[in-house]
Structures are given as C-alpha cells and as structure tokens.
Design a protein around this motif. Structure first.
Motif, PDB file in Angstrom:
ATOM      1  N   HIS A   5       0.823  -1.206   0.000  1.00 56.20           N
ATOM      2  CA  HIS A   5       0.000   0.000   0.000  1.00 56.20           C
ATOM      3  C   HIS A   5       0.861   1.262   0.000  1.00 56.20           C
ATOM      4  N   ALA A   9       0.666   4.089  -2.826  1.00 56.32           N
ATOM      5  CA  ALA A   9       0.455   5.505  -2.518  1.00 56.32           C
ATOM      6  C   ALA A   9       1.541   6.357  -3.159  1.00 56.32           C
ATOM      7  N   LEU A 229      -7.318   4.082   0.194  1.00 55.71           N
ATOM      8  CA  LEU A 229      -6.295   4.011   1.245  1.00 55.71           C
ATOM      9  C   LEU A 229      -6.720   4.812   2.471  1.00 55.71           C
ATOM     10  N   VAL A 238      -1.730   8.471   5.636  1.00 49.45           N
ATOM     11  CA  VAL A 238      -1.769   8.586   4.179  1.00 49.45           C
ATOM     12  C   VAL A 238      -1.445   9.997   3.691  1.00 49.45           C
TER      13      VAL A 238
END
Length: 295
Positions: A5, A9, A229, A238
């Motif tokens: 992840h 990102a 996310l 994030v």
C-alpha cells in the motif's frame, strides 16, 4: 501501512506530480479550457451510464464539479499555458492545504494553531523566493492563476467535507459531468471558433495521450486508490505522502522539459514543504517527540 500500500500511494503521488508536465504537453496543441473540458467529459462518459448516482444532494454534485473542473484545473491549465513551468505549478498548488485551513476557520469555526500560522509563514517565504526565479520558468500571471486554482481546490475540499459521502468514485464521475459544458463555453468565449477548428487539425498523438493520462491514471485511478487508502488507514498515515507530489512534479518537468533545478527553486521547495509539515503535522510531531523523551 503495508509495503504494498505504501508503494501504491507513492505511485499515485508520482502520477499526480508528473501530470503537470503531461498537461503542459497537451497544452502545446489544445487550448487550456478545451483540454480541461475534454478531460472531465471523459471522466463522466461513458461511466455515468453504468454507475448509480451517489446519495448526495444535486447541489453538492454541481458545485463540486464546477469548482473542481473550472476553478481548479481550468485555471491551472491557463496558468501553465502562460509559461509557468510544470514543476513550479505543482509546488504552488500545495498552498491549497493552507487555504483549506483558512476556509475551515470561516465555515466550521475552527481555530488556527500556532503551528499552522508558523507553517503558513514558512510557506509564504517559499512563495516569495519563487518571485526571484529568473530562468523563464515563472510568470507572474501564471503564479496568480495557479494560486487561484489552489483556492478553488480548498473550496472543493470544504464541499467534499460537508457532503461526507463514502461513494467517492460515483461522486467523482457524476460531479465531472457538470464541468465540460461550462469549460467548452469558456473556451469559445476566449478563443471563438478558432480554438475548436485548430483542435481538429492539431489534436495529435501527444495531445491524445495527455488527455488519456489525465482522465484514467491521474483522475479516476488516482483518486479512487487514494480515497480507498484513506478508508483503510488513518488520514495521518496517508496524507503526508502527498508532500511528494511537488517533488515528482519538479523531477517530471526536469525529465520531460529539461527544466533547470536552481538553488532558488530548491529553497522554495524546501520552505513550502517544510511549512506544510509544520502547519499540518507540527503539533503531532511535538507530542511524539515529547512522549519519546518521557519514555
């Protein structure tokens, strides 16, 4: 955050940063408002016929589509067209974070902390240093247009916060439907029929790739993944990664257009990103450091 992840990102921030150079490529043959209009038309169609309307009032769909489509990307396109480099445009647009904080004070009666004020002052120092860039990559009108786009983005953020829907992808598709017609009308008012006649003869492969990149990887895929996310991880995990956008914006402009990264540009980048870190995460960092010392 899982490594997969995290890499995903970072990929999105790279796409968003490089997108400014991709826009500049498209603007070499397509007028600014027309390019934005085509972008949002393809964001809405044909997906609009297969995705159910999100559970939000029409006023949010219409206002977000107009502000995000015209106020943000219409003005950013116009700013880049004036001669502003893609790297500087990606950096200036980060001021939307501070404008969002200021609007939050007005709309939601939130108060500014000393960290947010300090961060804003630091970022303004970076903005001031941009004025002294003399290599031809900065235009005053372009700066004003992109800063106006940053204000529009902050207004779009407030609209997004007030509506509070979880149907992010559907909202993006349906709101996009309200941007193309006004953008095409603006293109006609500014350039008359000349802009559309030249579109037919100048719409080459580079312009087409520019449009497709803006629609699919940048807008539909990018915002869908980013918001997914945000649902899985805290915002504090994030959101800080978005600080990489102007870094990739600068690198993309350097690679595609050969933009020179001067010491003044590095100073502006460091001041604005540092200002964002202090303004958005200063209080949290101070608490973390205090807890570390106490432990």
């Amino acid at each position: 955050m899982k490594l997969y992840h995290l890499l995903l990102a970072m990929l999105i921030t790279a796409i968003w940063g490089i997108n400014f150079s991709v826009i500049k490529l498209g603007l070499s043959s397509v007028e600014p408002f027309t390019l934005a209009g085509i972008r949002f038309m393809l964001c809405a169609l044909p997906a609009l016929f297969f995705i159910k309307k999100p559970d939000v009032p029409w006023r949010y769909l219409i206002s977000y589509g107009l502000v995000f489509g015209i106020g943000l990307w219409g003005l950013v396109n116009l700013g880049i067209r004036t001669g502003l480099s893609a790297g500087i445009a990606s950096l200036l647009l980060q001021f939307s974070a501070f404008f969002t904080l200021l609007l939050g004070c007005l709309v939601f009666k939130e108060s500014l902390s000393r960290y947010q004020l300090a961060g804003f002052i630091m970022a303004c120092g970076g903005l001031l240093s941009i004025v002294f860039i003399t290599d031809g990559s900065v235009t005053f009108s372009g700066m004003l247009l992109v800063l106006a786009g940053a204000i529009a983005w902050s207004i779009a953020n407030i609209i997004n916060k007030k509506m509070g829907t979880k149907q992010v992808f559907a909202f993006l598709v349906w709101s996009s439907a309200f941007a193309p017609v006004p953008l095409f009308l603006l293109g006609w008012l500014v350039n008359g029929t000349r802009g559309y006649l030249s579109l037919v003869s100048h719409m080459d492969a580079r312009a087409m790739l520019s449009v497709l990149f803006q629609v699919y990887p940048n807008t539909l895929f990018g915002y869908w993944v980013w918001n997914s996310l945000l649902k899985q991880y805290p915002v504090s995990t994030v959101a800080p990664l978005s600080l990489l956008v102007p870094v990739f914006g600068m690198l993309g402009s350097m690679a595609i257009f050969g933009e020179t990264i001067t010491p003044v540009k590095i100073l502006a980048l460091l001041l604005i990103i540092s200002g964002l870190v202090v303004g958005l995460y200063g209080q949290r960092l101070t608490r973390f450091l205090a807890a570390s010392r106490a432990g």
